[in-house]
Design an enzyme around this catalytic site. Structure first.
Site, PDB file in Angstrom:
ATOM      1  N   GLU A  56      33.483   6.227  12.948  1.00 57.54           N
ATOM      2  CA  GLU A  56      33.388   6.138  11.486  1.00 57.54           C
ATOM      3  C   GLU A  56      33.841   4.749  11.057  1.00 57.54           C
ATOM      4  O   GLU A  56      34.799   4.206  11.612  1.00 57.54           O
ATOM      5  CB  GLU A  56      34.286   7.209  10.853  1.00 57.54           C
ATOM      6  CG  GLU A  56      34.248   7.220   9.338  1.00 57.54           C
ATOM      7  CD  GLU A  56      35.044   8.394   8.739  1.00 57.54           C
ATOM      8  OE1 GLU A  56      34.945   9.526   9.227  1.00 57.54           O
ATOM      9  OE2 GLU A  56      35.782   8.146   7.779  1.00 57.54           O
ATOM     10  N   ARG A  95      40.699  21.023   4.761  1.00 57.45           N
ATOM     11  CA  ARG A  95      39.384  20.430   4.961  1.00 57.45           C
ATOM     12  C   ARG A  95      38.288  21.456   5.188  1.00 57.45           C
ATOM     13  O   ARG A  95      37.179  21.099   5.536  1.00 57.45           O
ATOM     14  CB  ARG A  95      39.433  19.481   6.167  1.00 57.45           C
ATOM     15  CG  ARG A  95      40.222  18.237   5.892  1.00 57.45           C
ATOM     16  CD  ARG A  95      40.619  17.510   7.144  1.00 57.45           C
ATOM     17  NE  ARG A  95      41.481  16.381   6.790  1.00 57.45           N
ATOM     18  CZ  ARG A  95      41.046  15.144   6.606  1.00 57.45           C
ATOM     19  NH1 ARG A  95      39.790  14.858   6.793  1.00 57.45           N
ATOM     20  NH2 ARG A  95      41.892  14.197   6.260  1.00 57.45           N
ATOM     21  N   ASP A 125       0.839  -1.190   0.000  1.00 62.04           N
ATOM     22  CA  ASP A 125       0.000   0.000   0.000  1.00 62.04           C
ATOM     23  C   ASP A 125       0.881   1.250   0.000  1.00 62.04           C
ATOM     24  O   ASP A 125       1.412   1.644   1.034  1.00 62.04           O
ATOM     25  CB  ASP A 125      -0.886  -0.061   1.257  1.00 62.04           C
ATOM     26  CG  ASP A 125      -1.699   1.206   1.429  1.00 62.04           C
ATOM     27  OD1 ASP A 125      -1.674   2.054   0.509  1.00 62.04           O
ATOM     28  OD2 ASP A 125      -2.343   1.341   2.480  1.00 62.04           O
ATOM     29  N   GLU A 132      31.655   8.379   3.576  1.00 61.22           N
ATOM     30  CA  GLU A 132      32.195   8.161   4.926  1.00 61.22           C
ATOM     31  C   GLU A 132      31.149   8.656   5.906  1.00 61.22           C
ATOM     32  O   GLU A 132      31.096   9.835   6.227  1.00 61.22           O
ATOM     33  CB  GLU A 132      33.483   8.968   5.118  1.00 61.22           C
ATOM     34  CG  GLU A 132      34.576   8.653   4.121  1.00 61.22           C
ATOM     35  CD  GLU A 132      35.667   9.735   4.100  1.00 61.22           C
ATOM     36  OE1 GLU A 132      35.728  10.574   5.020  1.00 61.22           O
ATOM     37  OE2 GLU A 132      36.452   9.742   3.142  1.00 61.22           O
ATOM     38  N   ARG A 146      32.219  17.386   0.790  1.00 55.80           N
ATOM     39  CA  ARG A 146      32.206  17.256   2.249  1.00 55.80           C
ATOM     40  C   ARG A 146      30.923  17.739   2.923  1.00 55.80           C
ATOM     41  O   ARG A 146      30.782  17.636   4.134  1.00 55.80           O
ATOM     42  CB  ARG A 146      33.403  18.023   2.831  1.00 55.80           C
ATOM     43  CG  ARG A 146      34.730  17.393   2.453  1.00 55.80           C
ATOM     44  CD  ARG A 146      35.905  18.200   2.999  1.00 55.80           C
ATOM     45  NE  ARG A 146      35.923  18.339   4.436  1.00 55.80           N
ATOM     46  CZ  ARG A 146      36.421  17.434   5.284  1.00 55.80           C
ATOM     47  NH1 ARG A 146      36.940  16.314   4.809  1.00 55.80           N
ATOM     48  NH2 ARG A 146      36.395  17.638   6.589  1.00 55.80           N
ATOM     49  N   GLU A 191      29.609   9.201   9.347  1.00 57.94           N
ATOM     50  CA  GLU A 191      29.960   9.222  10.770  1.00 57.94           C
ATOM     51  C   GLU A 191      28.693   9.073  11.617  1.00 57.94           C
ATOM     52  O   GLU A 191      27.594   9.394  11.163  1.00 57.94           O
ATOM     53  CB  GLU A 191      30.660  10.551  11.100  1.00 57.94           C
ATOM     54  CG  GLU A 191      31.962  10.704  10.330  1.00 57.94           C
ATOM     55  CD  GLU A 191      32.569  12.098  10.395  1.00 57.94           C
ATOM     56  OE1 GLU A 191      33.784  12.211  10.249  1.00 57.94           O
ATOM     57  OE2 GLU A 191      31.819  13.075  10.575  1.00 57.94           O
ATOM     58  N   GLU A 239      36.176  14.739  -3.281  1.00 66.41           N
ATOM     59  CA  GLU A 239      35.463  14.475  -2.021  1.00 66.41           C
ATOM     60  C   GLU A 239      34.538  15.657  -1.731  1.00 66.41           C
ATOM     61  O   GLU A 239      35.009  16.760  -1.459  1.00 66.41           O
ATOM     62  CB  GLU A 239      36.474  14.300  -0.877  1.00 66.41           C
ATOM     63  CG  GLU A 239      35.825  14.095   0.480  1.00 66.41           C
ATOM     64  CD  GLU A 239      36.833  14.162   1.652  1.00 66.41           C
ATOM     65  OE1 GLU A 239      37.997  13.744   1.496  1.00 66.41           O
ATOM     66  OE2 GLU A 239      36.440  14.651   2.719  1.00 66.41           O
ATOM     67  N   GLU A 251      36.049   8.827  15.933  1.00 64.02           N
ATOM     68  CA  GLU A 251      36.136  10.157  15.321  1.00 64.02           C
ATOM     69  C   GLU A 251      36.495  11.210  16.366  1.00 64.02           C
ATOM     70  O   GLU A 251      36.727  10.888  17.533  1.00 64.02           O
ATOM     71  CB  GLU A 251      34.829  10.485  14.587  1.00 64.02           C
ATOM     72  CG  GLU A 251      34.928  10.395  13.068  1.00 64.02           C
ATOM     73  CD  GLU A 251      35.985  11.311  12.453  1.00 64.02           C
ATOM     74  OE1 GLU A 251      36.417  12.277  13.110  1.00 64.02           O
ATOM     75  OE2 GLU A 251      36.397  11.054  11.310  1.00 64.02           O
ATOM     76  N   HIS A 264      30.881  12.556   4.051  1.00 65.42           N
ATOM     77  CA  HIS A 264      31.640  13.011   2.887  1.00 65.42           C
ATOM     78  C   HIS A 264      31.479  11.959   1.798  1.00 65.42           C
ATOM     79  O   HIS A 264      31.547  10.768   2.076  1.00 65.42           O
ATOM     80  CB  HIS A 264      33.119  13.146   3.229  1.00 65.42           C
ATOM     81  CG  HIS A 264      33.362  13.950   4.477  1.00 65.42           C
ATOM     82  ND1 HIS A 264      34.503  13.876   5.214  1.00 65.42           N
ATOM     83  CD2 HIS A 264      32.574  14.842   5.113  1.00 65.42           C
ATOM     84  CE1 HIS A 264      34.425  14.697   6.250  1.00 65.42           C
ATOM     85  NE2 HIS A 264      33.251  15.286   6.221  1.00 65.42           N
TER      86      HIS A 264
HETATM   87  N1  GLU Z   1      32.827  15.401  11.484  1.00 67.88           N
HETATM   88  C1  GLU Z   1      33.260  16.276  10.430  1.00 67.88           C
HETATM   89  C2  GLU Z   1      32.050  16.699   9.587  1.00 67.88           C
HETATM   90  O1  GLU Z   1      31.076  17.011  10.122  1.00 67.88           O
HETATM   91  C3  GLU Z   1      34.300  15.643   9.538  1.00 67.88           C
HETATM   92  C4  GLU Z   1      35.544  15.144  10.205  1.00 67.88           C
HETATM   93  C5  GLU Z   1      36.484  14.492   9.184  1.00 67.88           C
HETATM   94  O2  GLU Z   1      37.186  15.221   8.465  1.00 67.88           O
HETATM   95  O3  GLU Z   1      36.429  13.266   9.051  1.00 67.88           O
HETATM   96  O4  GLU Z   1      32.049  16.752   8.388  1.00 67.88           O
HETATM   97 MG    MG Z   2      35.489  11.457   9.337  1.00 72.22          MG
END
Ligand code: GLU
Ligand code: MG
Length: 442
Positions: free
Chosen positions: A194, A314, A52, A130, A333, A132, A331, A187, A243
Protein backbone atom coordinates in the site's frame (compact mmCIF):
# COMPACT_ATOMS: atom_id res chain seq x y z
CA UNK A 1 -4.58 28.82 -8.43
CA UNK A 2 -3.64 26.32 -11.09
CA UNK A 3 -2.09 26.37 -14.53
CA UNK A 4 -3.39 28.31 -17.51
CA UNK A 5 -2.98 27.17 -21.10
CA UNK A 6 -0.11 29.67 -21.41
CA UNK A 7 1.63 28.07 -18.42
CA UNK A 8 1.36 24.69 -20.10
CA UNK A 9 2.88 25.98 -23.35
CA UNK A 10 5.71 27.64 -21.43
CA UNK A 11 6.44 24.59 -19.27
CA UNK A 12 6.37 22.28 -22.29
CA UNK A 13 8.99 24.45 -23.93
CA UNK A 14 11.16 24.85 -20.81
CA UNK A 15 11.09 21.12 -20.12
CA UNK A 16 11.90 20.23 -23.71
CA UNK A 17 8.69 18.21 -24.06
CA UNK A 18 8.33 16.51 -27.40
CA UNK A 19 5.18 14.45 -26.90
CA UNK A 20 1.97 14.94 -24.97
CA UNK A 21 -0.20 12.06 -23.88
CA UNK A 22 -3.82 13.19 -23.92
CA UNK A 23 -5.46 10.97 -21.30
CA UNK A 24 -9.01 10.11 -20.29
CA UNK A 25 -10.77 7.02 -18.95
CA UNK A 26 -13.50 4.85 -20.38
CA UNK A 27 -16.57 4.15 -18.22
CA UNK A 28 -14.73 1.29 -16.49
CA UNK A 29 -11.91 3.57 -15.39
CA UNK A 30 -9.38 2.17 -17.84
CA UNK A 31 -6.90 4.85 -18.78
CA UNK A 32 -6.76 5.68 -22.50
CA UNK A 33 -4.49 8.04 -24.30
CA UNK A 34 -3.57 9.51 -27.62
CA UNK A 35 -0.08 10.84 -28.09
CA UNK A 36 0.45 14.11 -29.95
CA UNK A 37 3.70 15.84 -30.93
CA UNK A 38 4.26 19.10 -29.09
CA UNK A 39 3.57 21.05 -32.30
CA UNK A 40 -0.11 20.12 -31.83
CA UNK A 41 -0.24 21.38 -28.24
CA UNK A 42 -1.75 24.85 -28.94
CA UNK A 43 -4.53 23.20 -30.94
CA UNK A 44 -4.98 20.54 -28.26
CA UNK A 45 -5.32 23.14 -25.52
CA UNK A 46 -8.17 24.68 -27.51
CA UNK A 47 -9.97 21.32 -27.34
CA UNK A 48 -9.51 20.57 -31.01
CA UNK A 49 -8.04 17.09 -30.79
CA UNK A 50 -10.58 14.56 -31.98
CA UNK A 51 -10.68 10.82 -31.50
CA UNK A 52 -12.90 7.94 -32.48
CA UNK A 53 -15.30 7.44 -29.57
CA UNK A 54 -16.71 4.23 -31.04
CA UNK A 55 -13.47 2.45 -30.26
CA UNK A 56 -13.74 3.20 -26.55
CA UNK A 57 -15.79 0.79 -24.45
CA UNK A 58 -19.01 2.35 -23.26
CA UNK A 59 -18.70 5.51 -25.31
CA UNK A 60 -20.63 5.88 -28.59
CA UNK A 61 -21.73 3.99 -31.68
CA UNK A 62 -19.87 4.12 -34.97
CA UNK A 63 -22.38 6.54 -36.52
CA UNK A 64 -21.61 9.21 -33.95
CA UNK A 65 -18.00 8.52 -33.38
CA UNK A 66 -16.16 11.87 -33.42
CA UNK A 67 -15.43 13.17 -29.94
CA UNK A 68 -13.26 16.01 -28.69
CA UNK A 69 -10.73 16.08 -25.89
CA UNK A 70 -10.53 19.15 -23.68
CA UNK A 71 -7.40 18.97 -21.58
CA UNK A 72 -7.33 20.26 -18.03
CA UNK A 73 -4.19 22.46 -17.85
CA UNK A 74 -3.91 21.70 -14.12
CA UNK A 75 -3.12 18.09 -14.91
CA UNK A 76 0.07 18.88 -16.84
CA UNK A 77 2.91 16.71 -15.56
CA UNK A 78 6.06 15.09 -16.94
CA UNK A 79 6.52 11.31 -17.06
CA UNK A 80 9.76 11.09 -15.04
CA UNK A 81 10.67 7.66 -16.41
CA UNK A 82 10.82 8.87 -20.02
CA UNK A 83 14.01 10.38 -21.50
CA UNK A 84 14.76 13.98 -20.42
CA UNK A 85 15.80 14.76 -23.97
CA UNK A 86 12.51 14.57 -25.84
CA UNK A 87 10.42 14.44 -22.70
CA UNK A 88 6.85 13.14 -22.50
CA UNK A 89 4.13 14.95 -20.53
CA UNK A 90 0.50 14.18 -20.03
CA UNK A 91 -2.74 16.13 -19.83
CA UNK A 92 -5.96 14.66 -18.44
CA UNK A 93 -8.94 15.53 -20.59
CA UNK A 94 -12.69 15.92 -20.38
CA UNK A 95 -14.57 14.39 -23.28
CA UNK A 96 -16.85 16.66 -25.31
CA UNK A 97 -19.29 16.17 -28.16
CA UNK A 98 -18.35 17.77 -31.49
CA UNK A 99 -21.07 20.41 -30.89
CA UNK A 100 -19.16 21.66 -27.85
CA UNK A 101 -21.41 20.16 -25.16
CA UNK A 102 -19.95 17.88 -22.45
CA UNK A 103 -20.28 14.19 -23.30
CA UNK A 104 -22.69 12.46 -20.90
CA UNK A 105 -20.58 9.30 -20.91
CA UNK A 106 -17.39 10.97 -19.68
CA UNK A 107 -16.75 9.71 -16.12
CA UNK A 108 -14.74 12.81 -15.23
CA UNK A 109 -17.69 14.91 -16.33
CA UNK A 110 -20.01 12.92 -14.05
CA UNK A 111 -17.75 13.59 -11.09
CA UNK A 112 -17.72 17.27 -11.99
CA UNK A 113 -21.54 17.28 -11.90
CA UNK A 114 -21.56 15.61 -8.45
CA UNK A 115 -19.03 18.17 -7.22
CA UNK A 116 -21.17 21.03 -8.54
CA UNK A 117 -24.13 19.58 -6.66
CA UNK A 118 -22.05 19.66 -3.46
CA UNK A 119 -20.94 23.21 -4.22
CA UNK A 120 -24.56 24.33 -4.47
CA UNK A 121 -24.96 23.10 -0.90
CA UNK A 122 -21.81 24.99 0.14
CA UNK A 123 -19.45 21.99 0.32
CA UNK A 124 -16.35 20.70 -1.39
CA UNK A 125 -15.42 17.03 -1.12
CA UNK A 126 -12.01 15.81 -0.06
CA UNK A 127 -11.04 12.23 -0.73
CA UNK A 128 -8.13 10.11 0.44
CA UNK A 129 -8.13 6.62 -1.07
CA UNK A 130 -5.85 3.78 0.09
CA UNK A 131 -5.39 1.54 -2.94
CA UNK A 132 -3.75 -1.78 -2.14
CA UNK A 133 -2.05 -3.93 -4.77
CA UNK A 134 -0.06 -7.11 -5.24
CA UNK A 135 3.33 -7.54 -6.85
CA UNK A 136 3.71 -10.80 -8.75
CA UNK A 137 6.51 -12.43 -10.67
CA UNK A 138 6.26 -12.65 -14.43
CA UNK A 139 7.04 -15.84 -16.35
CA UNK A 140 9.69 -16.30 -19.05
CA UNK A 141 7.33 -14.75 -21.63
CA UNK A 142 6.69 -11.71 -19.46
CA UNK A 143 3.17 -12.81 -18.53
CA UNK A 144 1.96 -12.29 -14.96
CA UNK A 145 1.90 -15.26 -12.62
CA UNK A 146 0.32 -15.66 -9.20
CA UNK A 147 3.71 -16.18 -7.58
CA UNK A 148 4.30 -13.41 -5.08
CA UNK A 149 7.80 -12.11 -4.70
CA UNK A 150 8.00 -12.43 -0.93
CA UNK A 151 6.63 -14.03 2.18
CA UNK A 152 6.34 -10.84 4.21
CA UNK A 153 3.35 -9.49 6.10
CA UNK A 154 1.98 -6.30 7.58
CA UNK A 155 4.65 -3.58 7.99
CA UNK A 156 7.50 -6.11 7.49
CA UNK A 157 10.83 -4.85 6.23
CA UNK A 158 13.77 -6.13 4.23
CA UNK A 159 15.31 -8.63 3.72
CA UNK A 160 11.93 -10.41 3.62
CA UNK A 161 10.25 -7.67 1.65
CA UNK A 162 11.69 -8.01 -1.84
CA UNK A 163 9.17 -5.55 -3.23
CA UNK A 164 10.93 -2.82 -1.30
CA UNK A 165 13.02 -1.65 -4.26
CA UNK A 166 10.06 -1.55 -6.57
CA UNK A 167 8.00 0.30 -3.99
CA UNK A 168 10.81 2.78 -3.36
CA UNK A 169 10.96 3.60 -7.08
CA UNK A 170 7.20 3.94 -7.18
CA UNK A 171 7.28 6.43 -4.32
CA UNK A 172 10.12 8.41 -5.93
CA UNK A 173 8.39 8.52 -9.31
CA UNK A 174 5.09 9.57 -7.74
CA UNK A 175 6.87 12.26 -5.71
CA UNK A 176 8.49 13.58 -8.89
CA UNK A 177 5.01 13.83 -10.35
CA UNK A 178 3.79 15.97 -7.47
CA UNK A 179 2.23 13.33 -5.20
CA UNK A 180 2.45 14.09 -1.49
CA UNK A 181 3.25 10.58 -0.22
CA UNK A 182 2.40 10.02 3.44
CA UNK A 183 3.43 6.41 3.91
CA UNK A 184 4.14 3.19 2.09
CA UNK A 185 4.16 -0.23 3.64
CA UNK A 186 3.87 -3.92 3.14
CA UNK A 187 0.27 -5.04 3.60
CA UNK A 188 -1.09 -8.10 5.37
CA UNK A 189 -0.81 -10.63 2.55
CA UNK A 190 2.46 -11.86 0.99
CA UNK A 191 3.32 -9.65 -1.98
CA UNK A 192 0.70 -7.06 -1.02
CA UNK A 193 1.52 -3.36 -0.71
CA UNK A 194 0.00 0.00 0.00
CA UNK A 195 1.19 3.53 -0.77
CA UNK A 196 -0.78 6.33 0.84
CA UNK A 197 -0.84 9.91 -0.34
CA UNK A 198 -2.33 13.06 1.07
CA UNK A 199 -6.03 13.73 0.53
CA UNK A 200 -7.08 16.21 -2.10
CA UNK A 201 -10.25 17.54 -3.65
CA UNK A 202 -12.25 14.74 -5.25
CA UNK A 203 -11.52 15.59 -8.90
CA UNK A 204 -7.78 15.97 -8.39
CA UNK A 205 -7.79 12.76 -6.37
CA UNK A 206 -9.61 10.75 -9.03
CA UNK A 207 -7.02 12.00 -11.54
CA UNK A 208 -4.27 11.06 -9.09
CA UNK A 209 -5.69 7.62 -8.61
CA UNK A 210 -5.71 6.69 -12.29
CA UNK A 211 -2.19 8.10 -12.49
CA UNK A 212 -1.21 6.11 -9.41
CA UNK A 213 -2.41 2.81 -10.88
CA UNK A 214 -0.58 3.56 -14.10
CA UNK A 215 2.69 4.51 -12.38
CA UNK A 216 2.62 1.51 -10.03
CA UNK A 217 2.14 -0.85 -12.96
CA UNK A 218 4.79 0.87 -15.06
CA UNK A 219 7.44 0.82 -12.31
CA UNK A 220 6.63 -2.78 -11.36
CA UNK A 221 7.24 -3.74 -14.98
CA UNK A 222 10.63 -2.03 -14.88
CA UNK A 223 11.49 -4.32 -11.97
CA UNK A 224 10.36 -7.42 -13.85
CA UNK A 225 7.23 -7.66 -11.68
CA UNK A 226 3.54 -7.27 -12.40
CA UNK A 227 1.48 -5.01 -10.18
CA UNK A 228 -2.18 -5.99 -9.96
CA UNK A 229 -5.10 -4.08 -8.53
CA UNK A 230 -7.37 -7.09 -8.96
CA UNK A 231 -9.48 -7.19 -5.80
CA UNK A 232 -8.97 -10.81 -4.79
CA UNK A 233 -6.23 -12.47 -6.81
CA UNK A 234 -5.64 -15.35 -4.38
CA UNK A 235 -8.15 -17.41 -2.44
CA UNK A 236 -7.59 -17.66 1.30
CA UNK A 237 -5.57 -14.49 1.90
CA UNK A 238 -6.48 -10.79 2.09
CA UNK A 239 -7.71 -9.11 -1.05
CA UNK A 240 -6.93 -5.54 -2.11
CA UNK A 241 -9.24 -2.80 -1.02
CA UNK A 242 -9.42 0.86 -1.82
CA UNK A 243 -10.80 2.40 1.34
CA UNK A 244 -11.91 5.94 0.61
CA UNK A 245 -11.55 8.51 3.37
CA UNK A 246 -13.96 11.33 2.67
CA UNK A 247 -14.90 14.64 4.22
CA UNK A 248 -16.80 17.76 3.29
CA UNK A 249 -15.23 21.17 3.67
CA UNK A 250 -16.79 24.65 3.64
CA UNK A 251 -13.85 26.88 2.74
CA UNK A 252 -11.04 25.66 4.96
CA UNK A 253 -13.36 24.34 7.66
CA UNK A 254 -14.05 20.62 7.97
CA UNK A 255 -17.83 20.38 8.13
CA UNK A 256 -17.69 16.89 9.68
CA UNK A 257 -16.01 18.10 12.87
CA UNK A 258 -18.05 19.37 15.78
CA UNK A 259 -16.07 19.46 19.04
CA UNK A 260 -19.21 19.81 21.16
CA UNK A 261 -21.30 16.93 19.90
CA UNK A 262 -21.35 13.24 20.66
CA UNK A 263 -18.43 11.48 18.92
CA UNK A 264 -17.29 15.02 17.94
CA UNK A 265 -19.07 14.41 14.65
CA UNK A 266 -21.36 17.07 13.22
CA UNK A 267 -24.97 16.56 12.21
CA UNK A 268 -23.79 16.67 8.59
CA UNK A 269 -21.24 13.92 9.22
CA UNK A 270 -23.89 11.67 10.76
CA UNK A 271 -26.32 12.32 7.91
CA UNK A 272 -23.55 11.68 5.38
CA UNK A 273 -22.88 8.33 7.08
CA UNK A 274 -26.60 7.53 7.00
CA UNK A 275 -26.75 8.41 3.28
CA UNK A 276 -23.78 6.16 2.52
CA UNK A 277 -25.42 3.33 4.46
CA UNK A 278 -28.76 3.74 2.71
CA UNK A 279 -27.30 3.82 -0.80
CA UNK A 280 -24.45 1.34 -0.28
CA UNK A 281 -26.28 -1.66 -1.77
CA UNK A 282 -26.81 0.37 -4.96
CA UNK A 283 -23.43 2.05 -5.29
CA UNK A 284 -21.59 -1.23 -4.72
CA UNK A 285 -21.98 -2.08 -8.43
CA UNK A 286 -19.81 0.98 -9.12
CA UNK A 287 -17.33 0.76 -6.24
CA UNK A 288 -16.97 -3.01 -6.72
CA UNK A 289 -17.57 -3.50 -10.42
CA UNK A 290 -16.01 -6.87 -11.24
CA UNK A 291 -17.07 -10.48 -10.70
CA UNK A 292 -13.93 -10.84 -8.62
CA UNK A 293 -14.80 -7.85 -6.39
CA UNK A 294 -17.33 -10.01 -4.55
CA UNK A 295 -14.75 -12.66 -3.69
CA UNK A 296 -13.11 -9.98 -1.56
CA UNK A 297 -16.29 -8.90 0.25
CA UNK A 298 -16.41 -11.98 2.49
CA UNK A 299 -15.83 -12.33 6.24
CA UNK A 300 -12.37 -12.85 7.65
CA UNK A 301 -10.08 -10.72 5.51
CA UNK A 302 -10.57 -7.16 6.83
CA UNK A 303 -12.94 -6.33 3.98
CA UNK A 304 -16.47 -5.27 4.89
CA UNK A 305 -19.56 -7.38 4.36
CA UNK A 306 -22.04 -5.68 6.65
CA UNK A 307 -23.68 -2.28 6.40
CA UNK A 308 -22.86 -0.64 9.70
CA UNK A 309 -20.52 2.04 11.00
CA UNK A 310 -18.07 2.06 13.83
CA UNK A 311 -15.57 4.32 15.52
CA UNK A 312 -12.91 1.75 15.98
CA UNK A 313 -13.21 -1.66 14.50
CA UNK A 314 -12.54 -2.57 10.91
CA UNK A 315 -15.33 -5.04 10.25
CA UNK A 316 -18.11 -2.66 9.17
CA UNK A 317 -18.61 -0.76 5.94
CA UNK A 318 -17.75 2.58 7.54
CA UNK A 319 -15.07 3.35 10.08
CA UNK A 320 -14.43 6.74 11.65
CA UNK A 321 -10.68 7.06 12.16
CA UNK A 322 -9.72 8.58 15.50
CA UNK A 323 -8.43 11.86 14.05
CA UNK A 324 -10.59 14.92 14.71
CA UNK A 325 -10.34 18.58 13.77
CA UNK A 326 -9.34 19.12 10.14
CA UNK A 327 -8.66 15.38 9.76
CA UNK A 328 -12.20 14.30 10.71
CA UNK A 329 -13.36 11.87 8.08
CA UNK A 330 -15.55 8.98 7.13
CA UNK A 331 -13.68 5.93 5.82
CA UNK A 332 -15.79 3.85 3.45
CA UNK A 333 -14.11 0.44 3.33
CA UNK A 334 -15.97 -1.40 0.61
CA UNK A 335 -14.53 0.08 -2.62
CA UNK A 336 -11.83 -1.86 -4.37
CA UNK A 337 -9.12 -0.65 -6.72
CA UNK A 338 -10.75 -2.15 -9.83
CA UNK A 339 -13.34 0.64 -9.75
CA UNK A 340 -13.52 3.76 -11.85
CA UNK A 341 -12.52 6.36 -9.24
CA UNK A 342 -14.42 9.19 -10.99
CA UNK A 343 -17.65 7.25 -10.80
CA UNK A 344 -16.93 5.78 -7.37
CA UNK A 345 -16.37 9.23 -5.84
CA UNK A 346 -19.41 10.61 -7.69
CA UNK A 347 -21.80 7.94 -6.38
CA UNK A 348 -20.51 8.04 -2.81
CA UNK A 349 -20.74 11.83 -2.78
CA UNK A 350 -24.29 11.65 -4.15
CA UNK A 351 -25.18 9.10 -1.44
CA UNK A 352 -23.73 11.21 1.38
CA UNK A 353 -25.29 14.44 0.12
CA UNK A 354 -28.67 12.73 -0.13
CA UNK A 355 -28.30 11.81 3.54
CA UNK A 356 -27.65 15.47 4.37
CA UNK A 357 -30.51 16.78 2.20
CA UNK A 358 -32.95 14.41 3.87
CA UNK A 359 -31.50 14.97 7.31
CA UNK A 360 -31.06 11.23 7.87
CA UNK A 361 -29.78 9.84 11.16
CA UNK A 362 -27.67 6.67 11.19
CA UNK A 363 -28.24 3.86 13.70
CA UNK A 364 -25.84 3.88 16.69
CA UNK A 365 -22.27 2.81 15.87
CA UNK A 366 -21.58 -0.91 16.05
CA UNK A 367 -18.49 -1.37 18.18
CA UNK A 368 -18.51 -5.18 18.38
CA UNK A 369 -16.87 -7.44 15.84
CA UNK A 370 -19.72 -8.07 13.44
CA UNK A 371 -17.90 -11.02 11.89
CA UNK A 372 -18.16 -12.78 15.25
CA UNK A 373 -21.97 -12.30 15.41
CA UNK A 374 -24.37 -15.04 14.40
CA UNK A 375 -26.86 -14.40 11.62
CA UNK A 376 -29.62 -14.03 14.27
CA UNK A 377 -27.61 -11.46 16.19
CA UNK A 378 -27.13 -9.46 13.01
CA UNK A 379 -30.87 -9.54 12.35
CA UNK A 380 -31.47 -8.41 15.94
CA UNK A 381 -28.99 -5.56 15.47
CA UNK A 382 -30.62 -4.81 12.12
CA UNK A 383 -27.37 -5.09 10.16
CA UNK A 384 -27.89 -5.72 6.44
CA UNK A 385 -25.22 -7.09 4.09
CA UNK A 386 -23.65 -5.71 0.95
CA UNK A 387 -24.69 -7.42 -2.31
CA UNK A 388 -23.04 -10.82 -2.80
CA UNK A 389 -22.40 -10.60 -6.54
CA UNK A 390 -22.29 -8.07 -9.34
CA UNK A 391 -25.66 -9.43 -10.48
CA UNK A 392 -27.26 -8.65 -7.09
CA UNK A 393 -25.51 -5.29 -7.01
CA UNK A 394 -26.90 -4.34 -10.43
CA UNK A 395 -30.42 -5.18 -9.22
CA UNK A 396 -29.93 -2.92 -6.21
CA UNK A 397 -28.58 -0.14 -8.40
CA UNK A 398 -31.55 -0.38 -10.74
CA UNK A 399 -33.86 0.50 -7.81
CA UNK A 400 -31.93 3.54 -6.58
CA UNK A 401 -32.80 6.73 -8.41
CA UNK A 402 -30.29 8.90 -6.52
CA UNK A 403 -27.36 6.76 -7.63
CA UNK A 404 -28.75 6.31 -11.15
CA UNK A 405 -29.09 10.08 -11.49
CA UNK A 406 -25.50 10.60 -10.47
CA UNK A 407 -24.33 8.14 -13.14
CA UNK A 408 -26.55 9.60 -15.83
CA UNK A 409 -28.52 7.49 -18.27
CA UNK A 410 -25.73 6.99 -20.78
CA UNK A 411 -23.24 5.50 -18.35
CA UNK A 412 -25.85 3.41 -16.57
CA UNK A 413 -27.11 1.83 -19.80
CA UNK A 414 -23.65 1.01 -21.11
CA UNK A 415 -22.42 -0.14 -17.75
CA UNK A 416 -25.40 -2.46 -17.18
CA UNK A 417 -25.15 -3.88 -20.69
CA UNK A 418 -21.44 -4.67 -20.27
CA UNK A 419 -21.81 -6.09 -16.78
CA UNK A 420 -24.68 -8.39 -17.74
CA UNK A 421 -22.53 -9.81 -20.54
CA UNK A 422 -19.66 -10.24 -18.08
CA UNK A 423 -21.92 -11.99 -15.57
CA UNK A 424 -23.33 -14.32 -18.26
CA UNK A 425 -19.86 -15.25 -19.46
CA UNK A 426 -18.84 -16.02 -15.91
CA UNK A 427 -21.89 -17.98 -14.83
CA UNK A 428 -21.84 -20.22 -17.89
CA UNK A 429 -18.23 -21.25 -17.30
CA UNK A 430 -17.46 -24.49 -15.51
CA UNK A 431 -14.99 -23.58 -12.81
CA UNK A 432 -12.26 -25.77 -11.40
CA UNK A 433 -13.91 -25.65 -7.99
CA UNK A 434 -17.05 -27.37 -9.39
CA UNK A 435 -15.06 -30.06 -11.14
CA UNK A 436 -13.07 -30.75 -7.97
CA UNK A 437 -16.22 -30.93 -5.94
CA UNK A 438 -18.67 -32.79 -8.18
CA UNK A 439 -16.89 -34.81 -10.82
CA UNK A 440 -16.08 -37.83 -8.69
CA UNK A 441 -19.06 -37.45 -6.41
CA UNK A 442 -21.91 -37.70 -8.93
N1 GLU B 1 -6.92 -5.63 2.55
C1 GLU B 1 -8.07 -5.27 3.33
C2 GLU B 1 -9.27 -5.03 2.40
O1 GLU B 1 -9.47 -5.78 1.55
C3 GLU B 1 -7.83 -4.03 4.17
C4 GLU B 1 -6.67 -4.08 5.12
C5 GLU B 1 -6.53 -2.75 5.87
O2 GLU B 1 -7.28 -2.52 6.83
O3 GLU B 1 -5.74 -1.92 5.42
O4 GLU B 1 -10.04 -4.12 2.52
MG1 MG C 1 -4.54 -1.20 3.91
Amino acid sequence: MGFTNEDVLRMAEEMNVKFIRMQFTDIFGILKNVSIPVSQLPKALEGEIQFDGSSIEGFVRIEESDMNLRPDPNSFVLFPWRPKDGAVARLICDVYNPDGTPFEGCPRGRLRIAIEEAEKMGYSMNAGPEAEFFLFHTDADGRPTLVTHDQAGYFDLTPVDLGENARRDMVMTLTDMGFDIEASHHEVAPGQHEIDFKYDDALTMADSLVTFRFVVRTVAQQHGLTASFMPKPIFGINGSGMHVNQSLFAGDKNVFFDPDSKYQLSKEALSYIAGIMEHAPAFTAITNPTINSYKRLVPGYEAPVYIAWSQRNRSPLIRIPARRGLGTRVEVRSPDPSCNPYLAFAVMLAAGLDGIKRNLTPPPPEEGNIFAMSAEERVRHNIPSLPGSIEEALKELEKDQVILDSLGEHIWNRFREAKIIEWDLYRTQVHKWEVDRYLAKF
